[in-house]
Write an enzyme that holds these catalytic residues in place. Structure first.
Site, PDB file in Angstrom:
ATOM      1  N   SER A 188       0.795  -1.225   0.000  1.00 38.52           N
ATOM      2  CA  SER A 188       0.000   0.000   0.000  1.00 38.52           C
ATOM      3  C   SER A 188       0.830   1.279   0.000  1.00 38.52           C
ATOM      4  O   SER A 188       0.333   2.324  -0.393  1.00 38.52           O
ATOM      5  CB  SER A 188      -0.949  -0.006   1.193  1.00 38.52           C
ATOM      6  OG  SER A 188      -0.259  -0.288   2.383  1.00 38.52           O
ATOM      7  N   HIS A 216      -5.460  -3.768  -2.013  1.00 40.08           N
ATOM      8  CA  HIS A 216      -5.259  -2.781  -3.093  1.00 40.08           C
ATOM      9  C   HIS A 216      -5.300  -3.415  -4.476  1.00 40.08           C
ATOM     10  O   HIS A 216      -5.120  -2.726  -5.470  1.00 40.08           O
ATOM     11  CB  HIS A 216      -3.941  -2.035  -2.897  1.00 40.08           C
ATOM     12  CG  HIS A 216      -4.046  -0.927  -1.902  1.00 40.08           C
ATOM     13  ND1 HIS A 216      -4.653   0.282  -2.184  1.00 40.08           N
ATOM     14  CD2 HIS A 216      -3.642  -0.843  -0.613  1.00 40.08           C
ATOM     15  CE1 HIS A 216      -4.598   1.056  -1.126  1.00 40.08           C
ATOM     16  NE2 HIS A 216      -4.000   0.397  -0.151  1.00 40.08           N
ATOM     17  N   LYS A 247     -12.179  -0.241  -0.633  1.00 43.05           N
ATOM     18  CA  LYS A 247     -11.360   0.577  -1.536  1.00 43.05           C
ATOM     19  C   LYS A 247     -12.041   0.659  -2.903  1.00 43.05           C
ATOM     20  O   LYS A 247     -13.001   1.401  -3.046  1.00 43.05           O
ATOM     21  CB  LYS A 247      -9.941   0.026  -1.569  1.00 43.05           C
ATOM     22  CG  LYS A 247      -9.241   0.338  -0.234  1.00 43.05           C
ATOM     23  CD  LYS A 247      -7.900  -0.288  -0.046  1.00 43.05           C
ATOM     24  CE  LYS A 247      -7.310   0.241   1.260  1.00 43.05           C
ATOM     25  NZ  LYS A 247      -6.517  -0.744   1.977  1.00 43.05           N
TER      26      LYS A 247
HETATM   27  C1  PLP Z   1      -6.511  -0.886   3.461  1.00 44.41           C
HETATM   28  C2  PLP Z   1      -5.848  -2.181   3.697  1.00 44.41           C
HETATM   29  C3  PLP Z   1      -6.402  -3.119   4.563  1.00 44.41           C
HETATM   30  C4  PLP Z   1      -7.609  -2.810   5.393  1.00 44.41           C
HETATM   31  O1  PLP Z   1      -8.763  -2.775   4.648  1.00 44.41           O
HETATM   32  P1  PLP Z   1     -10.066  -2.032   5.247  1.00 44.41           P
HETATM   33  O2  PLP Z   1     -11.187  -2.633   4.507  1.00 44.41           O
HETATM   34  O3  PLP Z   1      -9.867  -0.571   5.012  1.00 44.41           O
HETATM   35  O4  PLP Z   1     -10.095  -2.342   6.705  1.00 44.41           O
HETATM   36  C5  PLP Z   1      -5.774  -4.346   4.686  1.00 44.41           C
HETATM   37  N1  PLP Z   1      -4.647  -4.632   3.999  1.00 44.41           N
HETATM   38  C6  PLP Z   1      -4.087  -3.739   3.159  1.00 44.41           C
HETATM   39  C7  PLP Z   1      -2.845  -4.110   2.415  1.00 44.41           C
HETATM   40  C8  PLP Z   1      -4.657  -2.483   2.990  1.00 44.41           C
HETATM   41  O5  PLP Z   1      -4.084  -1.592   2.189  1.00 44.41           O
END
Ligand code: PLP
Length: 405
Positions: A188, A216, A247
């Protein structure tokens, strides 16, 4: 009779630590969005080009998703009333899990409240004290927390260093505990893609469970956004696939895909699933509509990648360090502008905001010391005009602050 006693504030150490952040220049205030999450929107009363959201495909405001949420609210109300295992499993929750399983072409799927709880709840349920977790050093915080909660022994390999991962697996090959190899699908902070094919081979060679966190990559990589397993054609070889609904999917939630037994086990042992209330029906309905859109409007993903290629090319041409030297090179719509110094990065972010560009500054401890950056994220819905305008601002402010030569 009441007496007033004075006591010292037991939380005063928090004030000290906040003051320390202020001194270092990495203290921040939350930016507040006044309108919709969109490529151009209003934060703190100021209209800006938004380069900071994970709304890859513009689904947060898609009419079909909005309508699905409203219809479900009218039909089923606003809340589920209980955790899934007590009375909080609505038909629409089951429909969403079936929809995702079909989309991902796996036996079964369980939806958690977020990607965070999906990772933390799954890793901590699958492994125990006698077991081992072999994990990339840049894996997401939710994996790290899940690993700690499991009380398994944690072996961290250098970022995408497959030889190092093998060394660690070799060291424990005669141990009787179970082994889990785990990586982010897309990292990320740097936007590079995990070493999934090689790690999957290692997992097979050493008899380990293979797990990927595709937060992502969901909606971004693979056919119609099916994720890294599809991108690398590793179907049937990755035991546990985690994705997010927060996301690219545009709403909220996380899911785990795999065999029917994996999912049933998580129904019985995934602690966030057991102990935290399920999504409102509107969220489930929104997500079902989102998977329909992924299949019906593939042009969104094409546009996302078009914009991504343009953005990377132009940012690089301006002379920004967009990764690849001493940092991993991005391969996805996440494009970091590496500044280095934490304070300079935060100042850069504030100056960009004043000139109408929202790019979040990210510093230590979220990224290593000396590798602070503005993380930009492209979406399908940014227009060329908006991107050119943002590039203008980045160039002007970058020069003024000595970040560009
Ligand atoms: C954003 C993210 C999460 C968490 O996801 P949410 O649905 O926002 O809780 C988990 N792993 C990675 C790699 C992320 O970027």
């Amino acid at each position: 009779m009441a007496t007033t006693t004075t006591r010292t504030n037991p939380l005063s150490y928090l004030t000290d630590q906040l003051n320390e952040l202020k001194q270092k220049g990495t203290y921040f205030k939350l930016r507040v969005l006044d309108d919709e999450q969109a490529p151009v929107c209003t934060f703190d009363g100021k209209k800006v080009i938004n380069l900071a959201s994970n709304n890859y495909l513009g689904l947060t405001t898609h009419p079909k998703l909005r309508e699905a949420a409203l219809a479900a609210t009218r039909k089923y109300g606003v809340g589920s009333g209980a955790v899934r295992t007590i009375a909080g499993t609505m038909k629409i929750h089951m429909e969403l899990e079936e929809r995702i399983a079909r989309f991902k072409n796996v036996e079964a799927c369980v939806v958690f409240q977020s990607g965070f709880t999906a990772n933390a709840g799954t890793v901590s349920a699958l492994l125990g004290k006698e077991d081992f977790i072999v994990s990339d050093e840049l894996n997401h915080a939710s994996i790290i927390d899940g690993a700690r909660l499991s009380r398994a022994k944690i072996k961290v390999f250098r970022h995408k260093d497959v030889a190092h991962a093998e060394e660690l697996l070799h060291e424990i090959k005669n141990e009787s505990g179970r082994k889990l190899v785990i990586t982010d699908g897309v990292f990320s902070m740097d936007g590079d893609i995990g070493a999934l094919p090689q790690l999957t081979e290692l997992a097979e060679k050493y008899g380990a469970i293979m797990m990927v966190d595709d937060a992502h990559a969901s909606g971004v990589l693979g056919r119609n956004g099916r994720g890294t397993v599809d991108h690398f054609k590793l179907h049937g070889r990755v035991d546990v696939q985690v994705g997010t609904l927060s996301k690219a999917i545009g709403a909220l939630g996380g899911y785990v895909c795999g065999t029917r037994d994996l999912i049933e086990f998580l129904y019985h042992r995934g602690r966030p699933f057991l102990f935290s209330t399920s999504h409102p029906p509107s969220v489930a309905a929104t997500c079902i509509a989102a998977f329909d859109v992924l299949e019906q409007e593939p042009e969104r993903i094409e546009q996302l990648w078009d914009n991504t290629r343009y953005w990377k090319k132009e940012l690089g041409a301006l002379g920004f360090n967009i990764g690849g030297v001493n940092t991993p090179a991005s391969e996805t719509p996440i494009t970091p502008i590496i500044v280095g110094d934490g304070r300079l990065t935060m100042d850069f972010s504030r100056e960009l905001f004043k000139e109408g560009v929202m790019g979040t500054g990210i510093a230590f401890p979220t990224v290593p010391e000396g590798k602070a950056r503005i993380r930009t994220i492209m979406t399908a819905t940014h227009t060329r005009e908006e991107l050119d305008q943002a590039l203008d601002v980045l160039k002007r402010v970058g020069k003024r602050m000595g970040i560009l030569g």
